[in-house]
Design a protein around this motif. Structure first.
Motif, mmCIF file in Angstrom:
data_model
loop_
_atom_site.group_PDB
_atom_site.id
_atom_site.type_symbol
_atom_site.label_atom_id
_atom_site.label_comp_id
_atom_site.label_asym_id
_atom_site.label_seq_id
_atom_site.Cartn_x
_atom_site.Cartn_y
_atom_site.Cartn_z
ATOM 1 N N VAL A 121 0.842 -1.189 0.000
ATOM 2 C CA VAL A 121 0.000 0.000 0.000
ATOM 3 C C VAL A 121 0.880 1.244 0.000
ATOM 4 N N GLY A 122 0.562 2.164 -0.876
ATOM 5 C CA GLY A 122 1.317 3.408 -0.930
ATOM 6 C C GLY A 122 2.420 3.410 -1.971
ATOM 7 N N ALA A 123 2.633 2.278 -2.671
ATOM 8 C CA ALA A 123 3.704 2.220 -3.656
ATOM 9 C C ALA A 123 3.285 2.810 -4.993
ATOM 10 N N GLY A 124 1.985 3.067 -5.173
ATOM 11 C CA GLY A 124 1.504 3.647 -6.417
ATOM 12 C C GLY A 124 1.440 5.159 -6.301
ATOM 13 N N VAL A 125 0.288 5.672 -5.883
ATOM 14 C CA VAL A 125 0.156 7.112 -5.700
ATOM 15 C C VAL A 125 0.897 7.575 -4.449
ATOM 16 N N HIS A 127 -3.763 10.809 8.000
ATOM 17 C CA HIS A 127 -3.432 9.656 7.157
ATOM 18 C C HIS A 127 -1.950 9.626 6.802
ATOM 19 N N ILE A 128 -1.369 10.786 6.552
ATOM 20 C CA ILE A 128 0.047 10.830 6.197
ATOM 21 C C ILE A 128 0.892 10.189 7.289
ATOM 22 N N VAL A 129 0.522 10.439 8.534
ATOM 23 C CA VAL A 129 1.303 9.915 9.663
ATOM 24 C C VAL A 129 0.926 8.478 9.993
ATOM 25 N N CYS A 130 -0.364 8.156 9.926
ATOM 26 C CA CYS A 130 -0.857 6.887 10.469
ATOM 27 C C CYS A 130 -0.918 5.734 9.468
ATOM 28 N N ILE A 131 -0.914 6.025 8.183
ATOM 29 C CA ILE A 131 -1.004 4.951 7.192
ATOM 30 C C ILE A 131 0.080 3.885 7.385
ATOM 31 N N PRO A 132 1.347 4.260 7.635
ATOM 32 C CA PRO A 132 2.364 3.221 7.819
ATOM 33 C C PRO A 132 2.150 2.350 9.057
ATOM 34 N N ILE A 133 1.345 2.820 10.012
ATOM 35 C CA ILE A 133 1.134 2.070 11.250
ATOM 36 C C ILE A 133 -0.014 1.078 11.119
ATOM 37 N N THR A 134 -1.191 1.574 10.710
ATOM 38 C CA THR A 134 -2.381 0.717 10.661
ATOM 39 C C THR A 134 -3.129 0.785 9.334
#
Length: 226
Positions: free
Chosen positions: A32-36, A170-177
Motif C-alpha cells: 500500500v502506498g507504492a503507487g500514488v 493519514h500521512i502519519v498513520c497509514i504506515p502504522i495501521t
C-alpha cells in the motif's frame, strides 16, 4: 430519515474513494502506498470528506464516522436515538462501499477479492496500533467539534479544515495501521477481507471510540460555559 440516508451515502463515498485509492492506485505488488504513495491515499480520504462535507453537511452534519457521532453525542449536541441511527447507517454505507470495491476487484484483473483496503497491524504491534488509532481519532474528532461549534467554529470553512486534518492524520498513520479513525470504514472492508482483518477489527472499533470520548471530554472542558 433523510439525515440517516445522507450519512449512509457519505460513508459509502468515503470508503469507496479512500479504500479504492489504496486498492487500485496505491497498491503495487501488495504494498500500500507504492503507487500514488501515502500522500495520495491520504488525499483521497481527506478530499472525500471535504466533498461530502459540502454535499451533505447541511442535511446531517456529515459525520460519516461513528467516532465523530459519539463525540457529538457525548458533547450534548444530539440525542441518543439519532446517534444510534447515525452509527447504524454509517456502517451500512461502509458495507455498501466495500461491496462495490469487492465487485470491482473480483470481476477484474487487479489483485483479487481480498484487496479491500482493510485496516491491520503487524504481529506484536497491537499496543502501538491502539495508541495510534485512539490518539489520531482524538485529534480528528476534536477538530470536528471545534470547527463546527456554533459560537467558536469555522463556519463555511469547517468542511475544508476537517478534510485537510484527515489528510494530515493519514500521512502519519497509514504506515502504522493503514489509518482507520473511523469504525465504519474498518468494519465494511474487514467483512469482505476476513482473516487477520476480521480478527483485528475490535481494535479499530474500540480505539477510535476511546479517542472520540476523550475528545468530547476535552472539548467540553475547554469550551464549556461552566
Amino acid at each position: 430519515m433523510k439525515k440517516y440516508i445522507a450519512e449512509m451515502v457519505g460513508t459509502m463515498v468515503l470508503v469507496l474513494m479512500g479504500c479504492g485509492s489504496a486498492v487500485f492506485a496505491g497498491s503495487v505488488a501488495g504494498t500500500v502506498g507504492a503507487g500514488v504513495g501515502t500522500l495520495g491515499v491520504a488525499l483521497a480520504f481527506g478530499l472525500a470528506v471535504v466533498a461530502m462535507a459540502y454535499t451533505i453537511g447541511g442535511i446531517s452534519g456529515c459525520h460519516i464516522n461513528p467516532a465523530i457521532t459519539l463525540g457529538v453525542y457525548l458533547s450534548g449536541r444530539m440525542s441518543g436515538k439519532d446517534a444510534g441511527m447515525y452509527m447504524l447507517f454509517q456502517v451500512v454505507g461502509a458495507i455498501i462501499g466495500s461491496a462495490i470495491l469487492f465487485l470491482l476487484v473480483s470481476t477484474g484483473a487487479h489483485g483479487g477479492p481480498t484487496e479491500t483496503g482493510s485496516n491491520s497491524y503487524q504481529d506484536g504491534m497491537m499496543v502501538q496500533a491502539f495508541i495510534a488509532e485512539a490518539v489520531f481519532t482524538f485529534i480528528f474528532v476534536l477538530v470536528v467539534l471545534g470547527t463546527t461549534d456554533e459560537k467558536r467554529g469555522a463556519g463555511q470553512l469547517a468542511g475544508l479544515a476537517i478534510g485537510l486534518s484527515l489528510v494530515l492524520i493519514h500521512i502519519v498513520c497509514i504506515p502504522i495501521t493503514g489509518t482507520s479513525v473511523n469504525p465504519a470504514r474498518s468494519i465494511g472492508p474487514a467483512l469482505f477481507d476476513g482473516g487477520v482483518a476480521l480478527s483485528q477489527l475490535w481494535l479499530f472499533i474500540v480505539a477510535p471510540f476511546v479517542g472520540a470520548a476523550l475528545s468530547a471530554l476535552v472539548w467540553k472542558g475547554i469550551a464549556g460555559e461552566k
